[in-house]
Structure formats: C-alpha cells, structure tokens
Scaffold this active site. Structure first.
Site, PDB file in Angstrom:
ATOM      1  N   CYS A   1      10.136   0.782   3.137  1.00 29.83           N
ATOM      2  CA  CYS A   1      11.094  -0.245   3.563  1.00 29.83           C
ATOM      3  C   CYS A   1      12.523   0.266   3.488  1.00 29.83           C
ATOM      4  CB  CYS A   1      10.927  -1.502   2.713  1.00 29.83           C
ATOM      5  SG  CYS A   1      11.062  -1.197   0.948  1.00 29.83           S
TER       6      CYS A   1
ATOM      7  N   TRP B   1       0.798  -1.221   0.000  1.00 31.08           N
ATOM      8  CA  TRP B   1       0.000   0.000   0.000  1.00 31.08           C
ATOM      9  C   TRP B   1       0.830   1.270   0.000  1.00 31.08           C
ATOM     10  CZ3 TRP B   1       1.503   2.786   4.116  1.00 31.08           C
ATOM     11  CH2 TRP B   1       1.972   2.094   5.248  1.00 31.08           C
ATOM     12  N   ASN B   2       2.113   1.196   0.355  1.00 31.40           N
ATOM     13  CA  ASN B   2       2.848   2.442   0.601  1.00 31.40           C
ATOM     14  C   ASN B   2       3.302   3.164  -0.666  1.00 31.40           C
ATOM     15  OD1 ASN B   2       4.626   0.288   0.249  1.00 31.40           O
ATOM     16  ND2 ASN B   2       6.177   1.133   1.614  1.00 31.40           N
TER      17      ASN B   2
ATOM     18  N   GLU C   1      14.530  -5.844  -8.693  1.00 28.32           N
ATOM     19  CA  GLU C   1      13.547  -5.165  -9.537  1.00 28.32           C
ATOM     20  C   GLU C   1      14.186  -3.906 -10.088  1.00 28.32           C
ATOM     21  OE1 GLU C   1       9.187  -6.305  -7.915  1.00 28.32           O
ATOM     22  OE2 GLU C   1      10.268  -4.882  -6.647  1.00 28.32           O
TER      23      GLU C   1
ATOM     24  N   GLU D   1      10.607  -8.711  -2.305  1.00 24.99           N
ATOM     25  CA  GLU D   1      11.149  -7.479  -1.734  1.00 24.99           C
ATOM     26  C   GLU D   1      10.458  -7.307  -0.398  1.00 24.99           C
ATOM     27  OE1 GLU D   1      11.504  -4.195  -0.226  1.00 24.99           O
ATOM     28  OE2 GLU D   1      10.286  -3.341  -1.841  1.00 24.99           O
TER      29      GLU D   1
ATOM     30  N   SER E   1      16.421   4.570  -4.702  1.00 25.95           N
ATOM     31  CA  SER E   1      15.499   4.005  -5.683  1.00 25.95           C
ATOM     32  C   SER E   1      15.644   4.704  -7.032  1.00 25.95           C
ATOM     33  CB  SER E   1      14.058   4.149  -5.194  1.00 25.95           C
ATOM     34  OG  SER E   1      13.899   3.538  -3.929  1.00 25.95           O
TER      35      SER E   1
END
Length: 485
Positions: free
Chosen positions: A290, A156-157, A464, A256, A447
């Site tokens: 995370c 959901w984040n 990913e 993940e 990221s």
C-alpha cells in the site's frame, strides 16, 4: 523431504483457540504462487468455530488485563528472540506461501520481530494523570485500561509483520484477540501463534482463525458486543464495509486501507538518490504494498534522464521463484493480480504511454509479471487512480511545484507521499502541503516500528507503531475524587 517441504511441515495447520490447536470441520488449500501448486491444507473455519475463538478471548480478558505489565513485556521480548532465532525457517515459509524473494522475507521477519520488541518496551510505560480540580474541592484521576477483546484482520502482502504490528500492541495493552490472516497466506500467522506459545503466552490471549469465507465468518464476531476493538489492514472498499458493521455497536476501530502514493522528483533532486528511492518505493514486495510508489511525478527537465536511469536499474532485476537466491522479481499473489496489472498497463499504453521496459506477462508456471517502466503516462490513465500492486513504474512529467502538489493530492487516498529535492525550503513547503499521513523525504521507505504508520482521507483511521500504536488498544477512564477542604 526437501527443505521447502520440511519448512511447511513445521507449521501447525489447525485453528488456534484457547491455547489449543483445534481441528476444523473443513480445510482449504494454500498455494505457492511461484508454481501454482498446493503447499498444504489448513483449517477453514465456519462461523461457529470462529465464535469459539471469541469465547476464548472473552474468557481470558479479565485475567490478562490484570497481568502485570512487566510480565506482558517479558512474553513479547521472548517472542522477539524466538522469531529471530527461527528467522530462516520463517522466511522460507513466507516466501513459499506469498512469493516474495527470500532476502525480502528475511527482512520482513526481522521487521516483524521489532514490533514485539517495541511494544514490549511500551507495555511498561502505560500511564495516566492526577491533578486538582481547577475550582478546588476535588481531584481528577485519569487511568488507561485495555479496550478489551479485539478482532484483528491482516492482509496477505506482509503476512508476519502485519500480524505482529497488531498482536504486539494488543498484548502490551492487556487485550485478548482473535486474529484472522488472509486466506492466501495463513501459514506465517499460524507459525507466529506457535512462537507465542513457546514464549509462554497464556491460553486464550491470542486466537487464530483461518478461513476462506471472511465476511460470513467474521461478521458475527464484529457484531458481538464482547468485541470492543477492530483493527483491519486491507482494501478501502472492505474497510468501509467493516466500518459500517462496527458502527452498529460503536466499536473502536483502526483502519489501514488503500494507497495511491505519489513520488515527486524535483529538478534539483539528486537523481541517483531519487532512483534508489524509487527502486525501494516501487519494488518492495514486488510492488505489492500500500506504500508503493503508484504515480511517479518527475519534473520535465529531468524526466528523461530519470526514466533512463530507472529503466536501466529495473531491467537488471532477476525474475524467478523467490526461493532462488538473487531473485528480486518474484511472482504476484495469484492469476487475478497478473490480469489486473496487465490491464492497467494496456490501458495506459492505449492512452499514449510508452512501455520502455516489460509490459507483457511472463509465460511460465506461476503468476509472474516483469519489471515494467512506462513513460509519459497520461493523467487520465486508469492506473493514475488505482493501486497498481505490481512491479510497474508509471512516470508522468510535471512543470511546476504547484502542479506537482495538485497532482499528488488529486486522489481520495492519503497514505504516503515521497518527495525528492535538495532545497530545504521546498522540502518543508511540499511536505506540509501534501495530503498524506506519512511523507518520505529523500527516502523510499517510511515503515518503522518506532514511527506512527497510517493515513488520512480514504487511506484509513488511527495509527500503528510508534508511541501512539498502543493507544489504539487503550481506553481512557476519568475518576473524580471528592476532597472536601
């Protein structure tokens, strides 16, 4: 109708199966965490409805695998363009269902689109190999083929970016999929499916199942032998459970999972750069990431000054509904999240930490916790071993490089670590010593769609993004060719 109501009304709320929006037998509410009020009702799939989605994915697999890579690439490119064209609408939908500030939601929409652009470029670069056998008399042909129907489960984040990060490589590789978004934030994924339709994606290639009963609904799909790949982002306990299910059919997996990121600030660091990095690594998504800095480890010589600077910066952050321009601290996802964060703060304070800022829930509608700074956090505090998932900066001093590395690695998790130093030798030495899949060196964000995202130890399997991201959806086949002399 208000702008908010208008935005929600643009999103389909049914199941997306075989290219058609299909009404479910049940519905479930989607809540605005900034108010606690219900935004709308969406489909709440049962196991039979979810199996229909897998049926559609399996039926479309052969034709999609045979589709020209350039065609797959062009669909992703069109979807990339459409996401950017609809950025404001998608950002507002995301903020309403998840709570993050509009500025961050806009950033996530752009970030999500980049995964489609990246994998559009990767789709036409899937290659193999050809070589003579070392002993002669034969040739080796190596080819890469889609793994097959894939089950994708997102959190959901980051409700849109986690969708494109999984859907993008699946489409590029020639895999069909069934994606299940988190029950708290289904709207971003449903909006994404609608965009893929607009981009010309064939029926059955991507199917969306929304449900409040994840285990009951998704377990049959994972155990079905037609499902050949499972990609999951979420907590480590759930990931372990899913790995157990996937083992029954020796299903390909990428996971993940959770993190417990250490943020190391050495005495020679540029403190302004380090504080900027801490603000990024801690406050992105209101700390609900995370990759969030969970343990801020600062050399004792600069710990006080660092804490003063960080407290001042954290204290300036406006709190409120994410739809209000300028807000930085929006709501947490639900009441349970607030209770968890506050429990961790209380435990740390009870064990000797000092709350320099915040430390108490905000009394207002919705699920808010203020920006909080804790100093002198003892190493046995519960939050030292638990993802905080909230706007709490927990600072612990250290004295030596060896101590800092040992503290950083003293966790079963290994997703990301952050290091701030101006000493090149130390930067390389510590980066190599840290047990993490990613290291942010003098930066608070790691990221990037062009980089391989993932962790080691109990933080997951596989990667990913980057050039390796598409490999998670490809099988390697070797063909031996007799070639008599």
């Amino acid at each position: 109708m208000s702008q908010e109501t208008d935005a929600i009304a643009t999103v389909p709320t049914d199941l997306f199966i075989g290219g058609r929006w299909t009404q479910a037998r049940r519905t479930m509410p989607v809540e605005d965490p900034s108010t606690g009020e219900v935004l709308c009702e969406v489909a709440d799939a049962d196991p039979q409805e979810a199996m229909a989605a897998l049926d559609a994915a399996a039926a479309a697999q052969a034709s999609w695998a045979a589709t020209a890579p350039r065609e797959r690439s062009e669909i992703l490119t069109r979807a990339y363009d459409l996401i950017l064209e609809q950025r404001e609408r998608l950002a507002l939908v995301m903020t309403l269902e998840m709570g993050k500030p509009l500025a961050e939601a806009r950033g996530e929409v752009a970030y999500a689109a980049e995964f489609f652009r990246w994998f559009a470029e990767e789709a036409v670069r899937i290659d193999g190999g050809y070589m003579p056998a070392p002993a002669g008399g034969a040739r080796f042909l190596v080819m890469r083929q889609p793994v097959g129907p894939s089950v994708l489960i997102t959190p959901w984040n980051f409700p849109m970016a986690m969708g494109t990060r999984k859907i993008g490589p699946a489409i590029a590789a020639g895999c069909t999929s069934v994606i299940k978004p988190a029950a708290q934030t289904p709207l971003s994924t449903l909006a994404l499916a609608d965009i893929l339709v607009q981009a010309g994606l064939p029926d059955g290639v991507v199917n969306v199942v929304t449900t409040s009963r994840s285990d009951e609904v998704m377990t049959p799909l994972i155990l079905d032998p037609r499902s050949r790949k499972l990609s999951f982002t979420g907590s480590t306990p759930v990931g372990k459970h899913l790995l157990g299910l996937a083992a029954r059919t020796v299903m390909r997996t990428s996971m993940e999972l959770g993190g417990n990121a250490p943020f190391l600030v050495f005495a020679d660091a540029d403190l302004e750069v380090a504080v900027d990095g801490a603000m990024q690594a801690k406050m992105r998504n209101i700390g609900q990431a995370c990759t969030a800095a969970n343990r801020i480890l600062v050399h004792r010589d600069v710990a006080e000054e660092f804490a003063d600077r960080l407290t001042r910066r954290m204290g300036e952050l406006p709190l409120g509904r994410g739809v209000e321009e300028g807000v930085v601290v929006g709501p947490l996802i639900n009441r349970a999240a607030v209770e968890k964060v506050h429990g961790l703060v209380r435990d740390a304070v009870d064990r000797g930490a000092t709350a320099r800022l915040g430390g108490e829930p905000v009394e207002r509608p919705g699920y808010y916790y203020p920006a909080t700074v804790l100093t002198d956090v003892p190493r046995d505090a519960e939050l030292a071993g638990t993802e905080i998932f909230g706007p709490v900066a927990a600072i612990t001093p250290f004295d030596t490089e060896e101590e800092a590395v040992a503290l950083a690695n003293d966790t079963p998790y290994g997703l990301v670590s952050y290091v701030f130093t101006r000493d090149l030798n130390r930067a390389l030495r510590v980066s190599e010593a840290l047990e993490a899949g990613m290291v942010g060196l003098n930066q608070g964000v790691v990221s990037n769609p062009a980089a391989p995202f993932g962790g080691i130890k109990e933080s997951g399997l596989g990667r990913e993004g980057g050039s390796t991201g598409i490999e998670e959806f490809l099988e390697t086949k070797y063909v031996g060719i007799a070639l008599p002399s």
